[in-house]
Design a protein around this motif. Structure first.
Motif, PDB file in Angstrom:
ATOM      1  N   GLU A 157       0.807  -1.223   0.000  1.00 47.77           N
ATOM      2  CA  GLU A 157       0.000   0.000   0.000  1.00 47.77           C
ATOM      3  C   GLU A 157       0.837   1.270   0.000  1.00 47.77           C
ATOM      4  O   GLU A 157       0.335   2.364  -0.272  1.00 47.77           O
ATOM      5  CB  GLU A 157      -1.006   0.028   1.163  1.00 47.77           C
ATOM      6  N   ASP A 158       2.147   1.170   0.265  1.00 47.29           N
ATOM      7  CA  ASP A 158       3.035   2.347   0.237  1.00 47.29           C
ATOM      8  C   ASP A 158       3.508   2.688  -1.176  1.00 47.29           C
ATOM      9  O   ASP A 158       3.942   3.795  -1.425  1.00 47.29           O
ATOM     10  CB  ASP A 158       4.258   2.115   1.123  1.00 47.29           C
ATOM     11  N   ILE A 159       3.445   1.718  -2.104  1.00 48.45           N
ATOM     12  CA  ILE A 159       3.869   1.953  -3.488  1.00 48.45           C
ATOM     13  C   ILE A 159       2.857   2.897  -4.138  1.00 48.45           C
ATOM     14  O   ILE A 159       1.656   2.651  -4.092  1.00 48.45           O
ATOM     15  CB  ILE A 159       3.970   0.620  -4.261  1.00 48.45           C
ATOM     16  N   LEU A 160       3.362   3.965  -4.760  1.00 45.44           N
ATOM     17  CA  LEU A 160       2.480   4.991  -5.330  1.00 45.44           C
ATOM     18  C   LEU A 160       1.956   4.621  -6.707  1.00 45.44           C
ATOM     19  O   LEU A 160       0.892   5.098  -7.114  1.00 45.44           O
ATOM     20  CB  LEU A 160       3.211   6.334  -5.386  1.00 45.44           C
ATOM     21  N   GLY A 161       2.680   3.822  -7.462  1.00 51.63           N
ATOM     22  CA  GLY A 161       2.236   3.431  -8.792  1.00 51.63           C
ATOM     23  C   GLY A 161       3.348   2.738  -9.548  1.00 51.63           C
ATOM     24  O   GLY A 161       4.472   2.627  -9.070  1.00 51.63           O
ATOM     25  N   THR A 162       3.026   2.258 -10.758  1.00 49.99           N
ATOM     26  CA  THR A 162       4.025   1.641 -11.617  1.00 49.99           C
ATOM     27  C   THR A 162       4.334   2.587 -12.769  1.00 49.99           C
ATOM     28  O   THR A 162       3.474   3.350 -13.214  1.00 49.99           O
ATOM     29  CB  THR A 162       3.548   0.290 -12.158  1.00 49.99           C
ATOM     30  N   LEU A 163       5.567   2.537 -13.241  1.00 54.47           N
ATOM     31  CA  LEU A 163       6.018   3.390 -14.342  1.00 54.47           C
ATOM     32  C   LEU A 163       6.163   2.554 -15.609  1.00 54.47           C
ATOM     33  O   LEU A 163       6.742   1.466 -15.565  1.00 54.47           O
ATOM     34  CB  LEU A 163       7.354   4.045 -14.003  1.00 54.47           C
ATOM     35  N   HIS A 164       5.611   3.042 -16.721  1.00 51.39           N
ATOM     36  CA  HIS A 164       5.692   2.360 -18.010  1.00 51.39           C
ATOM     37  C   HIS A 164       6.255   3.314 -19.044  1.00 51.39           C
ATOM     38  O   HIS A 164       6.006   4.510 -18.994  1.00 51.39           O
ATOM     39  CB  HIS A 164       4.305   1.888 -18.459  1.00 51.39           C
ATOM     40  N   GLU A 165       6.991   2.793 -19.997  1.00 51.46           N
ATOM     41  CA  GLU A 165       7.520   3.627 -21.088  1.00 51.46           C
ATOM     42  C   GLU A 165       6.673   3.484 -22.317  1.00 51.46           C
ATOM     43  O   GLU A 165       6.021   2.567 -22.560  1.00 51.46           O
ATOM     44  CB  GLU A 165       8.962   3.239 -21.397  1.00 51.46           C
TER      45      GLU A 165
END
Length: 96
Positions: A88-96
């Protein structure tokens, strides 16, 4: 070499250090390189709800994630530094 497998809904992340130079050699100010991201190295199985049903974590190994500015537990394995975060601490995933 030791291998750490997180428990419950914890995620082991290796922070990504942004380059302070562009490909053409221009030095960037510190504020423009401050994207707090990391690569997911290992994930725990998840947590359980009130009925005992397994709730899996929302990321998988190899994902690049956006991390909070503060938090996490620093872990050193050999010469490498990692951080443990709760799902729950992870803010989001990054994609290119």
């Amino acid at each position: 070499m030791k291998r750490l497998i997180p428990t419950f809904n914890r995620i082991l992340v290796q922070k990504i250090l942004q380059s302070a130079k562009t490909e053409t050699g221009i030095l960037l100010p510190e504020t423009s390189t401050k994207l707090n991201s990391g690569k997911v190295i290992a994930v725990g199985p998840g947590s359980r709800d009130r009925d005992g049903k397994l709730l899996p974590v929302s990321v998988k190994e190899g994902d690049t994630v956006l991390l909070p500015e503060y938090g996490g537990t620093e872990v050193k394995l050999g010469e490498k530094e990692y951080h443990l975060f709760r799902d729950e601490d992870i803010l989001g995933t990054l994609h290119e």
